[in-house]
Structures are given as C-alpha cells and as structure tokens.
Design a protein around this motif. Structure first.
Motif, PDB file in Angstrom:
ATOM      1  N   VAL A 129       8.845  12.559 -12.844  1.00  0.00           N
ATOM      2  CA  VAL A 129       8.445  11.307 -12.199  1.00  0.00           C
ATOM      3  C   VAL A 129       7.301  10.729 -13.010  1.00  0.00           C
ATOM      4  CG1 VAL A 129       9.210  12.085  -9.942  1.00  0.00           C
ATOM      5  CG2 VAL A 129       6.840  12.467 -10.617  1.00  0.00           C
ATOM      6  N   TYR A 130       7.195   9.409 -13.012  1.00  0.00           N
ATOM      7  CA  TYR A 130       6.213   8.745 -13.859  1.00  0.00           C
ATOM      8  C   TYR A 130       4.832   8.789 -13.198  1.00  0.00           C
ATOM      9  CZ  TYR A 130      10.544   7.070 -15.917  1.00  0.00           C
ATOM     10  OH  TYR A 130      11.798   6.998 -16.485  1.00  0.00           O
ATOM     11  N   GLN A 131       3.912   9.489 -13.844  1.00  0.00           N
ATOM     12  CA  GLN A 131       2.570   9.640 -13.291  1.00  0.00           C
ATOM     13  C   GLN A 131       1.884   8.297 -13.024  1.00  0.00           C
ATOM     14  OE1 GLN A 131       1.186  12.169 -12.030  1.00  0.00           O
ATOM     15  NE2 GLN A 131      -0.901  11.409 -11.734  1.00  0.00           N
ATOM     16  N   PRO A 132       2.010   7.310 -13.908  1.00  0.00           N
ATOM     17  CA  PRO A 132       1.384   6.013 -13.600  1.00  0.00           C
ATOM     18  C   PRO A 132       1.916   5.377 -12.320  1.00  0.00           C
ATOM     19  CG  PRO A 132       1.928   6.145 -15.926  1.00  0.00           C
ATOM     20  CD  PRO A 132       2.578   7.326 -15.271  1.00  0.00           C
ATOM     21  N   MET A 133       3.199   5.568 -12.037  1.00  0.00           N
ATOM     22  CA  MET A 133       3.777   4.982 -10.825  1.00  0.00           C
ATOM     23  C   MET A 133       3.370   5.767  -9.578  1.00  0.00           C
ATOM     24  SD  MET A 133       5.153   2.337 -12.047  1.00  0.00           S
ATOM     25  CE  MET A 133       6.226   1.640 -10.787  1.00  0.00           C
ATOM     26  N   VAL A 134       3.221   7.082  -9.713  1.00  0.00           N
ATOM     27  CA  VAL A 134       2.733   7.887  -8.590  1.00  0.00           C
ATOM     28  C   VAL A 134       1.318   7.439  -8.228  1.00  0.00           C
ATOM     29  CG1 VAL A 134       2.079  10.219  -7.861  1.00  0.00           C
ATOM     30  CG2 VAL A 134       4.204   9.863  -9.127  1.00  0.00           C
ATOM     31  N   GLU A 135       0.491   7.175  -9.263  1.00  0.00           N
ATOM     32  CA  GLU A 135      -0.860   6.669  -9.019  1.00  0.00           C
ATOM     33  C   GLU A 135      -0.813   5.301  -8.342  1.00  0.00           C
ATOM     34  OE1 GLU A 135      -2.732   8.862 -12.993  1.00  0.00           O
ATOM     35  OE2 GLU A 135      -2.630   6.676 -12.882  1.00  0.00           O
ATOM     36  N   LEU A 136       0.109   4.463  -8.771  1.00  0.00           N
ATOM     37  CA  LEU A 136       0.248   3.133  -8.185  1.00  0.00           C
ATOM     38  C   LEU A 136       0.640   3.222  -6.717  1.00  0.00           C
ATOM     39  CD1 LEU A 136       0.384   0.066  -8.317  1.00  0.00           C
ATOM     40  CD2 LEU A 136       2.683   0.274  -9.313  1.00  0.00           C
ATOM     41  N   LEU A 137       1.586   4.091  -6.398  1.00  0.00           N
ATOM     42  CA  LEU A 137       1.975   4.285  -4.999  1.00  0.00           C
ATOM     43  C   LEU A 137       0.764   4.677  -4.143  1.00  0.00           C
ATOM     44  CD1 LEU A 137       5.284   6.281  -5.594  1.00  0.00           C
ATOM     45  CD2 LEU A 137       5.166   4.096  -4.386  1.00  0.00           C
ATOM     46  N   SER A 138      -0.020   5.623  -4.632  1.00  0.00           N
ATOM     47  CA  SER A 138      -1.192   6.098  -3.890  1.00  0.00           C
ATOM     48  C   SER A 138      -2.237   4.994  -3.755  1.00  0.00           C
ATOM     49  CB  SER A 138      -1.812   7.315  -4.595  1.00  0.00           C
ATOM     50  OG  SER A 138      -0.922   8.398  -4.610  1.00  0.00           O
ATOM     51  N   TYR A 139      -2.432   4.240  -4.827  1.00  0.00           N
ATOM     52  CA  TYR A 139      -3.424   3.155  -4.822  1.00  0.00           C
ATOM     53  C   TYR A 139      -3.050   2.079  -3.804  1.00  0.00           C
ATOM     54  CZ  TYR A 139      -5.998  -0.930  -6.604  1.00  0.00           C
ATOM     55  OH  TYR A 139      -6.784  -2.040  -6.725  1.00  0.00           O
ATOM     56  N   LEU A 140      -1.794   1.720  -3.777  1.00  0.00           N
ATOM     57  CA  LEU A 140      -1.358   0.712  -2.820  1.00  0.00           C
ATOM     58  C   LEU A 140      -1.522   1.208  -1.382  1.00  0.00           C
ATOM     59  CD1 LEU A 140       1.835  -0.673  -4.596  1.00  0.00           C
ATOM     60  CD2 LEU A 140      -0.390  -1.796  -4.389  1.00  0.00           C
ATOM     61  N   ARG A 141      -1.128   2.450  -1.128  1.00  0.00           N
ATOM     62  CA  ARG A 141      -1.280   2.997   0.231  1.00  0.00           C
ATOM     63  C   ARG A 141      -2.745   3.053   0.646  1.00  0.00           C
ATOM     64  NH1 ARG A 141       3.259   6.382  -1.405  1.00  0.00           N
ATOM     65  NH2 ARG A 141       1.833   8.016  -2.105  1.00  0.00           N
ATOM     66  N   ALA A 142      -3.635   3.365  -0.316  1.00  0.00           N
ATOM     67  CA  ALA A 142      -5.064   3.409  -0.009  1.00  0.00           C
ATOM     68  C   ALA A 142      -5.607   2.034   0.350  1.00  0.00           C
ATOM     69  CB  ALA A 142      -5.834   3.972  -1.208  1.00  0.00           C
ATOM     70  N   ASN A 143      -4.851   0.998  -0.010  1.00  0.00           N
ATOM     71  CA  ASN A 143      -5.261  -0.365   0.288  1.00  0.00           C
ATOM     72  C   ASN A 143      -4.387  -1.014   1.372  1.00  0.00           C
ATOM     73  OD1 ASN A 143      -7.518  -1.523  -1.653  1.00  0.00           O
ATOM     74  ND2 ASN A 143      -6.308  -0.056  -2.829  1.00  0.00           N
ATOM     75  N   GLY A 144      -3.838  -0.175   2.232  1.00  0.00           N
ATOM     76  CA  GLY A 144      -3.149  -0.670   3.408  1.00  0.00           C
ATOM     77  C   GLY A 144      -1.711  -1.099   3.211  1.00  0.00           C
ATOM     78  N   PHE A 145      -1.114  -0.755   2.069  1.00  0.00           N
ATOM     79  CA  PHE A 145       0.281  -1.100   1.828  1.00  0.00           C
ATOM     80  C   PHE A 145       1.207  -0.028   2.387  1.00  0.00           C
ATOM     81  CE2 PHE A 145      -1.530  -3.955  -1.215  1.00  0.00           C
ATOM     82  CZ  PHE A 145      -0.575  -4.917  -1.510  1.00  0.00           C
ATOM     83  N   LYS A 146       2.382  -0.451   2.810  1.00  0.00           N
ATOM     84  CA  LYS A 146       3.479   0.466   3.095  1.00  0.00           C
ATOM     85  C   LYS A 146       4.368   0.457   1.859  1.00  0.00           C
ATOM     86  CE  LYS A 146       5.201   0.834   7.190  1.00  0.00           C
ATOM     87  NZ  LYS A 146       5.916   0.581   8.470  1.00  0.00           N
ATOM     88  N   THR A 147       4.571   1.631   1.248  1.00  0.00           N
ATOM     89  CA  THR A 147       5.375   1.732   0.029  1.00  0.00           C
ATOM     90  C   THR A 147       6.768   2.224   0.392  1.00  0.00           C
ATOM     91  OG1 THR A 147       4.454   3.946  -0.358  1.00  0.00           O
ATOM     92  CG2 THR A 147       3.413   2.102  -1.503  1.00  0.00           C
ATOM     93  N   ILE A 148       7.780   1.478  -0.031  1.00  0.00           N
ATOM     94  CA  ILE A 148       9.155   1.760   0.358  1.00  0.00           C
ATOM     95  C   ILE A 148      10.043   1.863  -0.877  1.00  0.00           C
ATOM     96  CG2 ILE A 148      11.152   0.830   1.616  1.00  0.00           C
ATOM     97  CD1 ILE A 148       9.154  -0.413   3.566  1.00  0.00           C
ATOM     98  N   ILE A 149      10.832   2.923  -0.942  1.00  0.00           N
ATOM     99  CA  ILE A 149      11.789   3.093  -2.022  1.00  0.00           C
ATOM    100  C   ILE A 149      13.075   2.371  -1.654  1.00  0.00           C
ATOM    101  CG2 ILE A 149      13.219   4.762  -3.274  1.00  0.00           C
ATOM    102  CD1 ILE A 149      10.933   6.774  -2.953  1.00  0.00           C
ATOM    103  N   VAL A 150      13.558   1.549  -2.577  1.00  0.00           N
ATOM    104  CA  VAL A 150      14.818   0.819  -2.386  1.00  0.00           C
ATOM    105  C   VAL A 150      15.710   1.194  -3.564  1.00  0.00           C
ATOM    106  CG1 VAL A 150      15.898  -1.424  -2.042  1.00  0.00           C
ATOM    107  CG2 VAL A 150      13.559  -1.041  -1.236  1.00  0.00           C
TER     108      VAL A 150
END
Length: 336
Positions: A170-191
């Motif tokens: 899995v791409y580490q930069p994208m895993v960081e992005l997922l975590s960063y968005l969630r830390a800022n109140g985002f719901k992250t959804i896989i489509v």
C-alpha cells in the motif's frame, strides 16, 4: 570559585544543554508535518491548502464535518495494480485450486489462459472473460466462507515483483493522507471497482477504513438457513459494477452526499472525479496518481490493460485536477 564564575559556568552549561537538545531533537517541521512521505511539491501544497480552507471556521469555503467526504479508488490509488489487479491474482489462484473439479477448463477460455498464466490472452477476453472467472471463483459459498478464503489467501500470497504480501504494498503517502484527512474531520471512503467483499475484510487494518465505508462491485446474495444458522449465500450473478459511471451511482446510493475530494489513478475514476469536483462551491479537490516510477514501482498510463490513464489524464488540466507524479512527489512508495 567566585559567585560570578559559578554563575557563568551555570549559564554556559544551560546554553550547551539547549544546543544539544536542538541537535538531537527532530525538527519542528518534521514533527508537525502530517505528510512526511510527500515531497514539498505542488500536490502536497494543494492538499494542505484545501484542508485548511474547508476546516477553518470563518473561511468562505468552510465545510461542516458531516459534509467532509473524501473518496478513494483502491487499485493503483491506494495499493499496487500491476502486473494485474490483486483480486484478479486471487481469482487466478482460485481457478487453479478449483481446476481438479473442472477438467474441462484446460480446453475452455478464459480458464485455459488462467491455468497457463497467459495474461495477454486473459486480458484480451475483456470484461466478459474476467467476469466469467470472477463468478466461478467468488460464488457458491456464504459471505463468511468467502471472507475466510480471502483472508487466508492474503496471508500467504506474495506479489511477483516485490515478494511481499499484497497488504504491505500500500502506498505510504496515501495512508498518511487518509489519516490526515480523518484527523481533520473527514470521512474517508473507498470506492473500488473491485469486489466490496474482497476489500472489506482487511481495509480497516490496512487503511483505517471500516467495512461500512467501503463501496465496491458486488454479486447477488441470498438469505439462507444452513443448519439452523442464518447465512448470506453468494450467487453467480452480478449485482452492481462499481466502475466508471457506476462509481457516482454507488456513492450516491451508499453515502447520500456528494464528496468534496476524490482521488483516483485511471479512466475508471473519471466520472467519480467529475461528480465530485464539477459541482461548484464549496472548495473541491480532485487528484490523480500518475505511475511514473520504474525503479520503486511501475511506470504506465495510456498503454496498459490494467489501470489505463488516458482520458482522465487529458481531462485533468481542463478540470483543474492535480496530477501526482509518483516519482517526483513521493519520498517513498511503500512503508519500509
């Protein structure tokens, strides 16, 4: 020793302690950087700017938390999709496992190609051939049984190039992005264009995305009582294809809100990015991962059977989407 000398010595020791602490401590930038695997290039700046705009109270582009929805394709966006989709590799292994029960497969396409490892012929069979393999290898069992088959396979299967489990690719930069968005109140959804029940068993452990936040292609299931136990039985019929124009439909059905950020990597994500970004205010973010790194991963776009990036790449500058150059914009690809 005079009082002055003692004071001077104490002051010198204090200064030395501060200097040593500064030298040994990580930099403030490193400590505060939410995306350490990203280079300081345009895509990282676009992400940080977007998140600041939509989360800052009083900003004209502020978005309330319930509306902060970010959608992510999976194959090629969050993990590897070459030399073939991981779920296809799973299906091909299933064909080999089931082959003793189907001696006729050695003479019938696309099963003959699957058994011989003839990826070129298999790809040429198109969507029809791939679906035929999926229906045979993914059905005839309960949802619980299928989850166990997927989990067992992922625990032993290894990628042919990197010799690592697929869930490590899995791409580490994208895993960081997922975590960063969630830390800022985002719901992250896989489509995902892949099977929803193929992704759900491991998405939370690998991405931090719970099963109810995974949307994907599906087959029909039927409620059955087996030995006084309620089950859902997987039927050899397609229920929904969550790819291309199907992605906005799936998002609308499952979420009921239009996302404000979308991340993909291929023409299969074109309509998802259009649906997300071409809706006016508030701020919208669309990004495409462009595979450009032959050394650390792969380089491909317009000329590939898996993950073709052609129409979406042409649309990006017109639509204002940011293209992530994997080689230039990511410090690392996978977690060490």
């Amino acid at each position: 020793m005079s009082a002055f000398s003692e004071l001077r010595r104490s002051a010198l020791n204090a200064v030395l302690s501060v200097v040593v602490a500064l030298l040994l401590a990580p930099s403030a930038h490193a400590q505060n950087d939410p995306l350490p695997s990203w280079n300081d290039t345009a895509p990282k700046a676009a992400i940080l700017s977007f998140v600041e705009k939509v989360t800052k109270q009083g900003s004209p582009e502020f978005v309330p938390e319930p509306e902060r929805i970010a959608v992510f394709d999976n194959d090629g966006t969050l993990w590897v999709e070459q030399p073939m989709y991981t779920q296809l590799a799973f299906a091909l292994d299933r064909v080999k496992t089931l082959a003793p029960q189907h001696p006729e497969w050695k003479d019938v396409q696309p099963f003959k190609a699957a058994l011989e490892g003839d990826i070129k012929t298999l790809a040429a069979s198109g969507e029809k051939g791939l679906l035929e393999i999926i229906l045979v290898t993914h059905t005839g069992m309960t949802t619980s049984e299928f989850e166990k088959v997927v989990t067992d396979w992922l625990s032993t299967a290894r990628d042919p190039k990197f010799k690592r489990p697929y869930t490590e690719l899995v791409y580490q930069p994208m895993v960081e992005l997922l975590s960063y968005l969630r830390a800022n109140g985002f719901k992250t959804i896989i489509v995902s264009g892949g099977g929803v029940e193929f992704v759900r068993p491991w998405a939370e452990k690998v991405y931090g995305v719970p099963p109810e936040q995974v949307i994907g292609s599906s087959i029909k299931t039927q409620f059955k009582m087996q030995d006084d136990t309620p089950t859902l039985y997987r039927l050899p019929e397609i229920n929904f294809i969550d790819d291309k124009a199907g992605k906005p439909v799936g998002i609308n059905q499952e979420i009921g809100r239009r996302p404000i950020a979308a991340f993909g990597n291929s023409d299969g994500d074109l309509e998802m990015l259009q649906w997300t970004t071409m809706a006016g205010a508030p701020a919208r973010l669309g990004m495409l991962v462009h595979h450009t790194d032959t050394e650390r991963e792969y380089a491909y776009d317009r000329d590939t059977e898996f993950g073709r990036l052609d129409k979406a790449l042409d649309a990006a500058p017109i639509a204002g989407w940011t293209v992530i150059d994997m080689k230039a914009d990511w410090k690392q690809i996978f977690k060490d």
